[in-house]
Design a protein around this motif. Structure first.
Motif, short mmCIF file in Angstrom:
data_model
loop_
_atom_site.label_atom_id
_atom_site.label_comp_id
_atom_site.label_asym_id
_atom_site.label_seq_id
_atom_site.Cartn_x
_atom_site.Cartn_y
_atom_site.Cartn_z
N ARG A 261 0.85 -1.20 0.00
CA ARG A 261 0.00 0.00 0.00
C ARG A 261 0.89 1.25 0.00
O ARG A 261 0.66 2.20 -0.77
N LEU A 262 1.93 1.23 0.82
CA LEU A 262 2.79 2.40 0.95
C LEU A 262 3.69 2.58 -0.28
O LEU A 262 3.92 3.70 -0.73
N LEU A 263 4.17 1.46 -0.84
CA LEU A 263 5.00 1.56 -2.05
C LEU A 263 4.18 2.14 -3.20
O LEU A 263 4.70 2.92 -4.01
N ALA A 264 2.90 1.77 -3.26
CA ALA A 264 2.05 2.29 -4.34
C ALA A 264 1.87 3.80 -4.17
O ALA A 264 1.90 4.56 -5.14
N LEU A 265 1.71 4.25 -2.93
CA LEU A 265 1.58 5.69 -2.68
C LEU A 265 2.89 6.42 -3.01
O LEU A 265 2.89 7.52 -3.57
N ALA A 266 4.02 5.79 -2.67
CA ALA A 266 5.33 6.38 -2.99
C ALA A 266 5.48 6.49 -4.51
O ALA A 266 5.90 7.52 -5.04
N ARG A 267 5.12 5.41 -5.21
CA ARG A 267 5.21 5.43 -6.68
C ARG A 267 4.37 6.56 -7.26
O ARG A 267 4.83 7.35 -8.07
N ASP A 268 3.11 6.67 -6.81
CA ASP A 268 2.23 7.72 -7.35
C ASP A 268 2.82 9.10 -7.09
O ASP A 268 2.75 9.98 -7.95
N SER A 269 3.40 9.29 -5.91
CA SER A 269 3.94 10.61 -5.56
C SER A 269 5.20 10.92 -6.37
O SER A 269 5.39 12.05 -6.82
N PHE A 270 6.08 9.91 -6.56
CA PHE A 270 7.27 10.15 -7.39
C PHE A 270 6.86 10.47 -8.83
O PHE A 270 7.45 11.33 -9.48
N GLU A 271 5.85 9.76 -9.33
CA GLU A 271 5.39 10.02 -10.70
C GLU A 271 4.90 11.46 -10.84
O GLU A 271 5.22 12.16 -11.79
N GLY A 285 17.30 10.99 -13.11
CA GLY A 285 17.70 9.62 -13.48
C GLY A 285 17.47 8.67 -12.31
O GLY A 285 16.78 7.65 -12.47
N PRO A 286 18.01 8.99 -11.12
CA PRO A 286 17.75 8.13 -9.97
C PRO A 286 16.25 7.97 -9.66
O PRO A 286 15.81 6.89 -9.29
N ALA A 287 15.47 9.06 -9.84
CA ALA A 287 14.03 8.96 -9.57
C ALA A 287 13.37 7.99 -10.54
O ALA A 287 12.50 7.19 -10.16
N ARG A 288 13.80 8.02 -11.80
CA ARG A 288 13.23 7.10 -12.80
C ARG A 288 13.64 5.67 -12.47
O ARG A 288 12.85 4.73 -12.60
N LEU A 291 11.49 4.56 -9.63
CA LEU A 291 10.14 4.25 -10.09
C LEU A 291 10.10 2.87 -10.76
O LEU A 291 9.14 2.10 -10.56
N GLY A 292 11.14 2.55 -11.53
CA GLY A 292 11.20 1.22 -12.14
C GLY A 292 11.18 0.14 -11.07
O GLY A 292 10.45 -0.85 -11.15
N GLU A 293 11.97 0.37 -10.03
CA GLU A 293 12.08 -0.63 -8.97
C GLU A 293 10.77 -0.74 -8.17
O GLU A 293 10.37 -1.83 -7.78
N LEU A 294 10.13 0.40 -7.92
CA LEU A 294 8.85 0.34 -7.18
C LEU A 294 7.81 -0.40 -8.01
O LEU A 294 7.07 -1.23 -7.48
N CYS A 295 7.76 -0.12 -9.30
CA CYS A 295 6.79 -0.81 -10.17
C CYS A 295 7.09 -2.31 -10.20
O CYS A 295 6.17 -3.14 -10.16
N ARG A 296 8.39 -2.67 -10.27
CA ARG A 296 8.75 -4.10 -10.29
C ARG A 296 8.26 -4.77 -9.01
O ARG A 296 7.67 -5.83 -9.03
N ARG A 297 8.51 -4.10 -7.87
CA ARG A 297 8.09 -4.68 -6.59
C ARG A 297 6.58 -4.77 -6.49
O ARG A 297 6.06 -5.65 -5.80
N LEU A 298 5.88 -3.86 -7.17
CA LEU A 298 4.42 -3.88 -7.11
C LEU A 298 3.83 -4.83 -8.16
O LEU A 298 2.61 -4.97 -8.25
N ASP A 300 4.08 -4.60 -11.48
CA ASP A 300 3.75 -3.98 -12.77
C ASP A 300 5.01 -3.98 -13.64
O ASP A 300 5.72 -2.98 -13.76
N ASP A 301 5.28 -5.14 -14.25
CA ASP A 301 6.55 -5.31 -14.96
C ASP A 301 6.68 -4.44 -16.20
O ASP A 301 7.77 -3.96 -16.51
N ASP A 302 5.56 -4.23 -16.90
CA ASP A 302 5.65 -3.39 -18.12
C ASP A 302 6.07 -1.97 -17.75
O ASP A 302 6.95 -1.39 -18.36
N ALA A 303 5.40 -1.43 -16.73
CA ALA A 303 5.74 -0.06 -16.29
C ALA A 303 7.18 -0.04 -15.77
O ALA A 303 7.92 0.92 -16.02
N ALA A 304 7.59 -1.10 -15.07
CA ALA A 304 8.95 -1.15 -14.52
C ALA A 304 9.97 -1.05 -15.66
O ALA A 304 10.90 -0.24 -15.60
N ARG A 305 9.78 -1.85 -16.69
CA ARG A 305 10.74 -1.81 -17.82
C ARG A 305 10.77 -0.43 -18.46
O ARG A 305 11.81 0.08 -18.83
N GLY A 306 9.58 0.18 -18.58
CA GLY A 306 9.51 1.53 -19.16
C GLY A 306 10.34 2.53 -18.35
O GLY A 306 11.10 3.32 -18.90
#
Ligand SMILES: [Zn+2]
Length: 343
Positions: A261-271, A285-288, A291-298, A300-306
């Motif tokens: 739940r918290l990682l999803a909120l972190a991802r939304d806020s970083f985006e 660059g580090p923020a992107r 975001l890839g790593e948060l999406c992978r952990r959540l 969402d592999d497609d978004a992670a690769r992006g």
């Protein structure tokens, strides 16, 4: 606790430094209550750095002590939030002192020491303060991410048992030899090796539930919840754990849900922070990457690769994060490597 013991057993080669905490006097900018906040005097990352940038210390985790709470009005934030009066507007003061007021998720007594207030309570209160203050998305993102790390750390402990100590003895010899390497990577590699050995029949003759629970704990400890969760679910479905370990496995599963739940909120806020151009060019660059790593952990592999591709396309990304982005991009795929017997 064994979790500590388990951590210790694995971290035995890590630098022998540890986190030291100090205290600093602060005055609450909302209600003028004077109290002592905890500050980090020194720390280390001998416990390894997880790929979502959680640097684990050998001893106490600094992330637990970053947020202070006024024990009278419950105003909460980093120590800076207590030292800069401009961060408290009259409107925020009104909300905290009159209506709707802050409601701590666990009881706080007026004379309570900061360390006796659960870190998750302090973070929950700080999140409410930050929302009321309309804090920028980047500040929200870091608050959510650090809160997620606290939940992860709290959720990675197992009560002591001889079986668990025995399980640790299967992990220990599989730790990579490079003792100066990233401890998080070393522990995850040892678990991966053990899983592969089990799959190919090279592991210990009996796959005791405790062995699987210990592997789940190590994966959980580094937030590799996509692997930890099926192991834990399998263990609970199949039974065979002593009751206290069964309860611990259930707590780990519950903590995984809260971390997500918290990682999803972190991802939304970083985006949002990136979208609003709120992040300095050097940090994009580090923020992107993050975001890839948060999406992978959540999951969402497609978004992670992006996001990993976007990070790799950023010339400002340093070599270490570039290497991690390449590795994590390759890892952003459905997990199918758990041996059937351990699922
Ligand atoms: Zn106060």
């Amino acid at each position: 606790m064994l979790a500590a013991a388990a951590g210790l057993a694995l971290a035995v080669t890590a630098p022998a430094s540890a986190t030291t905490l100090a205290r600093t006097a602060v005055v609450c900018p909302v209600c003028d209550h004077a109290f002592e906040a905890v500050v980090i005097h020194s720390t280390d990352n001998g416990g390894g750095i997880s790929r979502d940038l959680f640097a684990r210390a050998v001893g106490a985790q600094p992330v637990h002590y970053l947020i202070a709470t006024c024990t009278r009005c419950y105003y909460s934030g980093y120590v800076d939030d207590f030292q800069d009066p401009d961060r408290v507007t009259p409107a925020l003061k009104e909300k905290i002192l009159r209506r709707p007021r802050l409601k701590p998720p666990s009881p706080i007594k007026p004379d309570m020491d900061q360390r006796d207030i659960p870190a998750t309570t302090r973070y929950a209160l700080a999140e409410r303060v930050y929302r009321w203050r309309n804090a920028p998305p980047q500040a929200m993102a870091w608050l959510y991410l650090r809160w997620a790390w606290v939940v992860r750390d709290d959720g990675s402990y197992l009560p002591p048992s001889l079986d668990l100590m025995e399980a640790m003895r299967e992990i220990q010899p599989r730790l990579p030899q490079n003792k100066r390497g990233n401890q998080a990577d070393r522990e995850l590699q040892a678990v991966t090796l053990l899983l592969a050995d089990l799959l190919e029949g090279r592991g210990p003759p009996q796959q005791k539930p405790c062995l699987r629970l210990t592997m789940a704990m190590i994966l959980r400890r580094h937030g590799e919840n996509r692997q930890a969760e099926p192991l834990l679910r399998g263990l609970l479905d199949q039974g065979g754990l002593e009751p206290k370990l069964q309860r611990a496995a259930q707590r780990m599963l519950d903590s995984i849900r809260e971390e997500r739940r918290l990682l999803a909120l972190a991802r939304d806020s970083f985006e949002l922070a990136l979208k609003r151009d709120e992040i300095k060019p050097d940090n994009r660059g580090p923020a992107r990457y993050l975001l890839g790593e948060l999406c992978r952990r959540l999951g969402d592999d497609d978004a992670a690769r992006g996001w990993f591709d976007a990070a790799l396309a950023d010339a400002s990304l340093d070599n270490e994060l570039r290497r991690w982005a390449e590795q994590q991009r390759a890892a952003a795929a459905p997990v199918d490597w758990l041996p059937p017997a351990t699922r």
